[in-house]
Scaffold this motif. Sequence first.
Motif, mmCIF file in Angstrom:
data_model
loop_
_atom_site.group_PDB
_atom_site.id
_atom_site.type_symbol
_atom_site.label_atom_id
_atom_site.label_comp_id
_atom_site.label_asym_id
_atom_site.label_seq_id
_atom_site.Cartn_x
_atom_site.Cartn_y
_atom_site.Cartn_z
ATOM 1 N N ALA A 164 12.055 11.814 5.643
ATOM 2 C CA ALA A 164 10.961 11.005 6.183
ATOM 3 C C ALA A 164 9.665 11.805 6.309
ATOM 4 C CB ALA A 164 11.352 10.442 7.551
ATOM 5 N N PHE A 165 9.758 13.133 6.346
ATOM 6 C CA PHE A 165 8.583 13.967 6.569
ATOM 7 C C PHE A 165 8.197 14.839 5.377
ATOM 8 C CE2 PHE A 165 10.393 13.047 10.724
ATOM 9 C CZ PHE A 165 9.277 12.522 11.368
ATOM 10 N N ALA A 166 9.152 15.213 4.555
ATOM 11 C CA ALA A 166 8.850 16.063 3.398
ATOM 12 C C ALA A 166 7.903 15.322 2.459
ATOM 13 C CB ALA A 166 10.135 16.441 2.669
ATOM 14 N N PRO A 167 6.978 16.040 1.837
ATOM 15 C CA PRO A 167 6.049 15.355 0.929
ATOM 16 C C PRO A 167 6.776 14.788 -0.283
ATOM 17 C CG PRO A 167 5.826 17.721 0.730
ATOM 18 C CD PRO A 167 6.767 17.475 1.874
ATOM 19 N N GLN A 168 6.240 13.708 -0.788
ATOM 20 C CA GLN A 168 6.802 13.094 -1.971
ATOM 21 C C GLN A 168 6.623 14.023 -3.169
ATOM 22 O OE1 GLN A 168 8.513 9.954 -1.603
ATOM 23 N NE2 GLN A 168 8.229 10.965 0.373
ATOM 24 N N TYR A 169 7.431 13.804 -4.166
ATOM 25 C CA TYR A 169 7.390 14.566 -5.429
ATOM 26 C C TYR A 169 7.554 16.065 -5.183
ATOM 27 C CZ TYR A 169 5.418 10.020 -6.372
ATOM 28 O OH TYR A 169 5.198 8.664 -6.402
ATOM 29 N N ILE A 184 -1.130 9.515 3.760
ATOM 30 C CA ILE A 184 0.130 8.847 4.049
ATOM 31 C C ILE A 184 -0.007 7.399 3.601
ATOM 32 C CG2 ILE A 184 1.724 8.087 5.851
ATOM 33 C CD1 ILE A 184 0.957 10.675 7.372
ATOM 34 N N VAL A 185 0.913 6.985 2.732
ATOM 35 C CA VAL A 185 0.936 5.621 2.217
ATOM 36 C C VAL A 185 2.324 5.056 2.475
ATOM 37 C CG1 VAL A 185 0.657 4.153 0.172
ATOM 38 C CG2 VAL A 185 -0.737 6.233 0.410
ATOM 39 N N ASP A 186 2.379 3.936 3.147
ATOM 40 C CA ASP A 186 3.658 3.292 3.465
ATOM 41 C C ASP A 186 4.641 4.267 4.104
ATOM 42 O OD1 ASP A 186 2.727 0.843 2.468
ATOM 43 O OD2 ASP A 186 3.420 1.314 0.444
ATOM 44 N N GLY A 187 4.121 5.107 5.011
ATOM 45 C CA GLY A 187 4.971 6.034 5.752
ATOM 46 C C GLY A 187 5.431 7.257 4.986
ATOM 47 N N LYS A 188 4.851 7.501 3.810
ATOM 48 C CA LYS A 188 5.236 8.661 3.001
ATOM 49 C C LYS A 188 4.036 9.563 2.777
ATOM 50 C CE LYS A 188 8.880 6.141 0.674
ATOM 51 N NZ LYS A 188 9.372 5.619 -0.594
ATOM 52 N N LEU A 189 4.285 10.873 2.799
ATOM 53 C CA LEU A 189 3.247 11.878 2.643
ATOM 54 C C LEU A 189 3.057 12.238 1.171
ATOM 55 C CD1 LEU A 189 1.320 14.057 3.803
ATOM 56 C CD2 LEU A 189 3.353 15.522 4.092
ATOM 57 N N ILE A 222 -4.736 3.743 -5.737
ATOM 58 C CA ILE A 222 -3.514 4.303 -5.144
ATOM 59 C C ILE A 222 -2.284 3.499 -5.552
ATOM 60 C CG2 ILE A 222 -2.300 4.808 -2.993
ATOM 61 C CD1 ILE A 222 -5.037 5.649 -1.819
ATOM 62 N N PRO A 223 -2.292 2.160 -5.431
ATOM 63 C CA PRO A 223 -1.076 1.414 -5.829
ATOM 64 C C PRO A 223 -0.704 1.620 -7.301
ATOM 65 C CG PRO A 223 -2.519 0.006 -4.531
ATOM 66 C CD PRO A 223 -3.289 1.262 -4.848
ATOM 67 N N GLY A 224 -1.691 1.607 -8.193
ATOM 68 C CA GLY A 224 -1.415 1.816 -9.620
ATOM 69 C C GLY A 224 -0.920 3.217 -9.899
ATOM 70 N N ASN A 225 -1.526 4.210 -9.229
ATOM 71 C CA ASN A 225 -1.085 5.595 -9.416
ATOM 72 C C ASN A 225 0.312 5.815 -8.860
ATOM 73 O OD1 ASN A 225 -3.256 6.789 -10.867
ATOM 74 N ND2 ASN A 225 -4.491 6.689 -9.009
#
Length: 169
Positions: free
Chosen positions: A86-91, A114-119, A135-138
């Motif tokens: 829940a806290f680690a960055p995405q990718y 933070i987008v939709d609760g993700k970093l 942002i949504p397309g990316n």
Amino acid sequence: MTSLAFAFVAGLAGTALAGEQYVDDTGFAVSGYDVVSYFDLPQSEVGQPQQSPLPGSAAITAAYDGATFAFATAANRDTFLADPAAFAPQYDGHCAYGVAQGGKVPGNPTLWRIVDGKLYLNITTDVVGLWEEDIPGNLKKAEQNWQDLESAAASTDRIPNFTSKAPAK
């Protein structure tokens, strides 16, 4: 196949599917910044710089996804350990826009959203602008690309024009 050999092969298969966190010269994921602290900061409007997260302490750490994360407080470390994903960055801490473009480049821990609760992290301020244009397309492109990129080795590149102020010794 013996159970030991099966366990070894199964372990290798699991390893191939998991990516590596980006770790820079600090030796810590997210350049030693406290990933829980991002979620306590007010988020700036698109196009505006974000506040800096808290530097972690080299004395307050936790291991996750093959990397060491540093935290400003023991309470933040414990919060992280309750649900690290829940806290680690995405990718795996790589630049979200870079992943959207099909590659793994480092994420700068001071260029975040933070987008939709993700970093998500980005590599440079110019890239933040490109990321924020759509942002949504990316995110859609990044999620598609991540399926192929996740198992690739973590980037070994340096974050341009960045020196970490973390972790505190």
